[in-house]
Scaffold this motif. Structure first.
Motif, PDB file in Angstrom:
ATOM      1  N   LEU A  56       3.033  -0.898   3.992  1.00 29.13           N
ATOM      2  CA  LEU A  56       1.795  -0.907   4.765  1.00 29.13           C
ATOM      3  C   LEU A  56       0.930   0.283   4.377  1.00 29.13           C
ATOM      4  CD1 LEU A  56       3.212  -1.855   8.278  1.00 29.13           C
ATOM      5  CD2 LEU A  56       2.204  -3.362   6.563  1.00 29.13           C
ATOM      6  N   CYS A  57      -0.371   0.055   4.302  1.00 23.54           N
ATOM      7  CA  CYS A  57      -1.325   1.114   3.973  1.00 23.54           C
ATOM      8  C   CYS A  57      -1.214   2.228   5.021  1.00 23.54           C
ATOM      9  CB  CYS A  57      -2.735   0.524   3.961  1.00 23.54           C
ATOM     10  SG  CYS A  57      -4.039   1.753   3.824  1.00 23.54           S
ATOM     11  N   SER A  58      -1.203   3.471   4.564  1.00 23.26           N
ATOM     12  CA  SER A  58      -1.032   4.590   5.492  1.00 23.26           C
ATOM     13  C   SER A  58      -2.244   4.779   6.403  1.00 23.26           C
ATOM     14  CB  SER A  58      -0.775   5.871   4.701  1.00 23.26           C
ATOM     15  OG  SER A  58      -1.881   6.114   3.855  1.00 23.26           O
ATOM     16  N   LYS A  59      -3.375   4.190   6.035  1.00 21.09           N
ATOM     17  CA  LYS A  59      -4.581   4.351   6.857  1.00 21.09           C
ATOM     18  C   LYS A  59      -4.852   3.153   7.764  1.00 21.09           C
ATOM     19  CE  LYS A  59      -7.085   7.789   4.334  1.00 21.09           C
ATOM     20  NZ  LYS A  59      -7.994   8.030   3.226  1.00 21.09           N
ATOM     21  N   CYS A  60      -4.804   1.943   7.173  1.00 24.35           N
ATOM     22  CA  CYS A  60      -5.240   0.779   7.963  1.00 24.35           C
ATOM     23  C   CYS A  60      -4.107  -0.196   8.287  1.00 24.35           C
ATOM     24  CB  CYS A  60      -6.356   0.047   7.232  1.00 24.35           C
ATOM     25  SG  CYS A  60      -5.784  -0.891   5.803  1.00 24.35           S
ATOM     26  N   PHE A  61      -2.923   0.017   7.716  1.00 25.78           N
ATOM     27  CA  PHE A  61      -1.746  -0.835   7.949  1.00 25.78           C
ATOM     28  C   PHE A  61      -1.895  -2.241   7.371  1.00 25.78           C
ATOM     29  CE2 PHE A  61      -1.583   2.564  11.013  1.00 25.78           C
ATOM     30  CZ  PHE A  61      -0.281   3.002  10.882  1.00 25.78           C
ATOM     31  N   GLU A  68      -2.291   3.887  -0.316  1.00 33.47           N
ATOM     32  CA  GLU A  68      -3.490   3.363   0.349  1.00 33.47           C
ATOM     33  C   GLU A  68      -3.803   1.983  -0.203  1.00 33.47           C
ATOM     34  OE1 GLU A  68      -7.166   5.532   0.112  1.00 33.47           O
ATOM     35  OE2 GLU A  68      -6.246   7.302   0.964  1.00 33.47           O
ATOM     36  N   CYS A  69      -4.311   1.087   0.631  1.00 35.26           N
ATOM     37  CA  CYS A  69      -4.674  -0.233   0.118  1.00 35.26           C
ATOM     38  C   CYS A  69      -5.969  -0.113  -0.695  1.00 35.26           C
ATOM     39  CB  CYS A  69      -4.831  -1.235   1.258  1.00 35.26           C
ATOM     40  SG  CYS A  69      -6.335  -1.038   2.215  1.00 35.26           S
ATOM     41  N   SER A  70      -6.285  -1.157  -1.457  1.00 39.97           N
ATOM     42  CA  SER A  70      -7.448  -1.092  -2.351  1.00 39.97           C
ATOM     43  C   SER A  70      -8.756  -0.958  -1.567  1.00 39.97           C
ATOM     44  CB  SER A  70      -7.485  -2.333  -3.243  1.00 39.97           C
ATOM     45  OG  SER A  70      -7.533  -3.489  -2.438  1.00 39.97           O
ATOM     46  N   ILE A  71      -8.773  -1.438  -0.328  1.00 40.93           N
ATOM     47  CA  ILE A  71     -10.008  -1.364   0.474  1.00 40.93           C
ATOM     48  C   ILE A  71     -10.228   0.078   0.938  1.00 40.93           C
ATOM     49  CG2 ILE A  71     -11.185  -2.205   2.552  1.00 40.93           C
ATOM     50  CD1 ILE A  71      -9.404  -4.785   2.217  1.00 40.93           C
ATOM     51  N   CYS A  72      -9.177   0.715   1.464  1.00 43.28           N
ATOM     52  CA  CYS A  72      -9.297   2.110   1.918  1.00 43.28           C
ATOM     53  C   CYS A  72      -9.594   3.041   0.740  1.00 43.28           C
ATOM     54  CB  CYS A  72      -8.021   2.552   2.621  1.00 43.28           C
ATOM     55  SG  CYS A  72      -7.808   1.787   4.227  1.00 43.28           S
ATOM     56  N   ALA A  73      -9.044   2.705  -0.438  1.00 41.30           N
ATOM     57  CA  ALA A  73      -9.231   3.568  -1.611  1.00 41.30           C
ATOM     58  C   ALA A  73     -10.607   3.381  -2.248  1.00 41.30           C
ATOM     59  CB  ALA A  73      -8.143   3.275  -2.638  1.00 41.30           C
TER      60      ALA A  73
END
Ligand SMILES: [Zn+2]
Length: 205
Positions: A56-61, A68-73
């Motif tokens: 799971l992405c550390s920011k948005c899960f 980090e997922c590609s959207i948060c990055a």
């Protein structure tokens, strides 16, 4: 007839998948036997990777294979425009639509006391930490995009109260996705609740 043990095990495992009954599980297992060997091996390797590499992405899960997922990055996404959704699949659907330029936060479900899911089972405290960390931004918008079910509405209302009452979130405006008739729907066949919401969510035309 006694089936070979590995075939029987495969059928049994496939039956655990949502929407797959005993008959479909059998059909899928026999299909796998007929498939090219390398394709089946590739499938099994990817299934293993699903459990070992996907996290799971550390920011948005959201689901990702990195920290980090590609959207948060993505530097071009507006980090002060946050859509709160129930599940990672909601992110997939919204990204396919390609209309949202902000980032997401995946709650991990909705408040559903009948099924024993309370606030603490969801990632509400993580959401609050994220929102408080944005207090230096001039304005932040949180779009509550939980489903328009009873549980989704309860959760949206709970989040609204929680964010409004939090002193570290005074720069945050809260919106709710509009609810109404889906594309292609017939007014004639829509249920009264959908029609009521469609009317409430009407906009200038
Ligand atoms: Zn993310």
């Amino acid at each position: 007839m006694k089936l070979p043990i590995h075939l029987e095990n495969t059928i049994d495992m496939l039956r655990h998948l949502p929407g797959i009954g005993p008959r479909s599980a059998e059909r899928l297992a026999y299909h796998l036997i007929r498939m090219p060997k390398e394709d089946v091996i590739l499938l099994s390797e990817n299934l293993v990777h699903l459990t070992t590499k996907i996290k799971l992405c550390s920011k948005c899960f959201n689901i990702t294979d990195s920290e980090e997922c590609s959207i948060c990055a993505d530097e071009t996404r507006n980090k002060g425009f946050i859509m709160v959704v129930e599940e990672p699949l909601d992110v997939v659907a919204l990204e396919k639509a390609g209309v949202f330029t902000g980032v997401y936060f995946v709650l991990g479900g909705v408040i559903d006391p009948i099924r024993g899911i309370h606030e603490e089972e969801l990632r509400i405290s993580d959401l609050m930490v994220l929102l408080r960390s944005l207090h230096e931004k001039e304005s932040v918008e949180v779009i509550l995009a939980t489903n328009p079910s009873t549980e989704g509405e309860t959760t949206a209302l709970y989040l609204k109260q929680k964010i409004t009452q939090d002193q570290g979130c005074s720069n945050i405006s809260i919106t709710r996705i509009a609810r109404g008739l889906p594309t292609g729907a017939d007014v004639e066949y829509a249920d009264p609740l959908t029609l009521k919401r469609a009317l409430e969510g009407r906009g200038q035309y």
